[in-house]
Design a protein around this motif. Structure first.
Motif, short mmCIF file in Angstrom:
data_model
loop_
_atom_site.label_atom_id
_atom_site.label_comp_id
_atom_site.label_asym_id
_atom_site.label_seq_id
_atom_site.Cartn_x
_atom_site.Cartn_y
_atom_site.Cartn_z
N LYS A 11 0.73 -1.09 0.00
CA LYS A 11 -0.01 -0.07 0.16
C LYS A 11 0.81 1.06 -0.05
O LYS A 11 0.45 2.37 -0.69
N THR A 29 -0.12 7.26 7.06
CA THR A 29 -0.70 7.34 8.36
C THR A 29 0.24 6.42 9.32
O THR A 29 0.35 6.57 10.45
N GLY A 30 0.73 5.37 8.83
CA GLY A 30 1.55 4.41 9.65
C GLY A 30 2.66 5.21 10.33
O GLY A 30 3.02 4.88 11.50
N ALA A 31 3.40 6.16 9.56
CA ALA A 31 4.67 6.84 9.95
C ALA A 31 4.06 7.76 10.85
O ALA A 31 4.86 8.15 12.02
N TYR A 33 1.67 6.76 13.66
CA TYR A 33 1.67 5.94 14.80
C TYR A 33 3.18 5.53 15.34
O TYR A 33 3.64 5.42 16.34
N ARG A 34 3.90 5.38 14.06
CA ARG A 34 5.53 5.12 14.40
C ARG A 34 5.94 6.34 15.26
O ARG A 34 6.96 6.17 15.91
N ARG A 82 11.55 3.32 11.22
CA ARG A 82 11.32 1.90 10.57
C ARG A 82 12.07 1.21 11.19
O ARG A 82 12.17 -0.22 10.74
N SER A 91 2.30 -1.47 17.39
CA SER A 91 0.88 -2.15 17.85
C SER A 91 0.34 -1.40 18.94
O SER A 91 -1.00 -1.40 19.04
N ALA A 94 -0.67 2.15 18.96
CA ALA A 94 -1.89 2.29 17.87
C ALA A 94 -3.05 1.61 18.40
O ALA A 94 -4.05 1.83 18.11
N GLY A 121 -3.37 3.47 5.33
CA GLY A 121 -3.26 2.90 6.60
C GLY A 121 -3.82 1.58 6.98
O GLY A 121 -3.87 0.72 6.14
N ARG A 122 -4.73 1.71 7.94
CA ARG A 122 -5.50 0.44 8.57
C ARG A 122 -6.85 0.72 8.65
O ARG A 122 -7.65 0.05 8.56
N ASP A 123 -7.20 2.13 8.74
CA ASP A 123 -8.71 2.52 9.20
C ASP A 123 -9.21 3.69 8.24
O ASP A 123 -10.01 4.20 8.86
N ILE A 124 -8.44 3.89 7.12
CA ILE A 124 -8.76 5.19 6.48
C ILE A 124 -10.12 4.85 5.90
O ILE A 124 -11.05 5.83 5.98
N ARG A 149 8.86 -7.54 2.58
CA ARG A 149 9.23 -6.84 3.97
C ARG A 149 10.90 -7.19 4.16
O ARG A 149 11.78 -6.54 4.30
N ARG A 168 1.91 -8.72 14.14
CA ARG A 168 1.20 -7.43 13.83
C ARG A 168 0.14 -7.58 13.43
O ARG A 168 -0.92 -6.64 13.73
N ASP A 172 -3.24 -5.92 14.93
CA ASP A 172 -4.09 -4.88 14.23
C ASP A 172 -5.52 -5.22 13.86
O ASP A 172 -6.31 -4.54 13.99
O1 DC Z 1 1.86 0.82 7.79
P1 DC Z 1 2.94 0.76 8.89
O2 DC Z 1 3.49 -0.83 8.97
O3 DC Z 1 3.95 1.59 8.93
O4 DC Z 1 2.14 0.97 10.14
C1 DC Z 1 2.70 0.64 11.54
C2 DC Z 1 1.72 0.42 12.50
O5 DC Z 1 0.77 1.59 12.59
C3 DC Z 1 0.71 -0.78 12.37
O6 DC Z 1 1.08 -1.95 12.70
C4 DC Z 1 -0.75 -0.45 12.57
C5 DC Z 1 -0.47 1.14 12.90
N1 DC Z 1 -1.61 1.71 12.12
C6 DC Z 1 -2.86 2.00 12.62
O7 DC Z 1 -3.20 1.27 13.51
N2 DC Z 1 -3.71 2.72 11.91
C7 DC Z 1 -3.27 3.30 10.80
N3 DC Z 1 -4.11 4.00 9.86
C8 DC Z 1 -1.83 3.08 10.07
C9 DC Z 1 -1.04 2.13 10.81
#
Ligand code: DC
Length: 219
Positions: A11, A29-31, A33-34, A82, A91, A94, A121-124, A149, A168, A172
């Protein structure tokens, strides 16, 4: 445009290329949370401490440049967000509802200022922008995702990466607040046997179909 999916589904690369093709900006958006996770490690806050971590999130000064540079409270965290330490704890960070509230609000503000964009991301598609022009769920089988990966990170073998991805995925997908899942009505693409270019091409066609006014740039 909303793009969700598990780690290694492609993605980030797809979202970045799609944004370029249609001439809009892209948000990883993962960046975010990171970055909160980085701030918690840097300040000695336990990533499992929901209240302390939420405070850090609310106070965090975050600058994300188009070239991928990430400054967290003025410190260049581009490489460390990273790294394995952040990846192990992200996680947990998040999973805190107050952290998610803060970051979701920043994500909506980011898009509002630009009149849209591509967010991944995960919840967009489920939470942040369920009414997005295009809601996509990218997936790939676990072996393919782990191989991708493992090819990206140095010093970690396939088995270690595969175990981390499985861990993860479980966290997640099973957390209480806004777990990773396919949004109702999302376009699901299994990227296991497709090239990045094929996926991007497919999405550019989809954008053209739903938004003929969008003027995708030619490759
Ligand atoms: O995409 P990524 O691997 O960089 O995301 C890192 C962590 O952030 C992933 O394990 C779950 C969380 N995350 C989330 O909960 N919601 C998002 N919109 C993006 C990432």
């Amino acid at each position: 445009m909303a793009i969700d999916g598990p780690a290694g589904s492609g993605k980030s690369t797809v979202a970045k290329m799609l944004a370029e093709r249609i001439g809009v900006q892209y948000l990883d958006t993962g960046a975010m949370y990171r970055s909160v996770t980085f701030a918690s490690i840097a300040t000695g806050v336990d990533p499992a401490d929901a209240n302390e971590v939420a405070q850090l999130a609310r106070r965090m000064d975050l600058q994300m440049d188009e070239d991928g540079t990430v400054l967290v409270n003025g410190v260049d965290a581009t490489t460390q967000i990273r790294g394995p330490e952040v990846t192990r704890a992200v996680s947990s960070v998040a999973s805190h509802p107050a952290v998610r509230r803060e970051l979701v609000s920043r994500q909506r503000e980011w898009a509002r200022r630009r009149g849209g964009g591509v967010l991944e991301g995960r919840d967009i598609g489920t939470v942040v922008f369920p009414d997005a022009t295009l809601v996509v769920y990218l997936n790939a089988n676990p072996e393919v995702r782990a191989s991708r990966r493992a090819g990206e990170v140095q010093d970690l073998d396939y088995d270690t990466v595969a175990a981390d991805i499985a861990r993860r995925d479980a966290l997640d997908q099973n957390r209480e607040t806004d777990p990773l899942k396919r949004a109702a009505g999302a376009l699901e693409i299994d990227t296991s046997w497709l090239t990045i270019e094929e996926v991007v091409e497919l999405l550019v066609d989809e954008v053209r179909a739903v938004r003929p006014d969008a003027r995708p740039l030619e490759p």
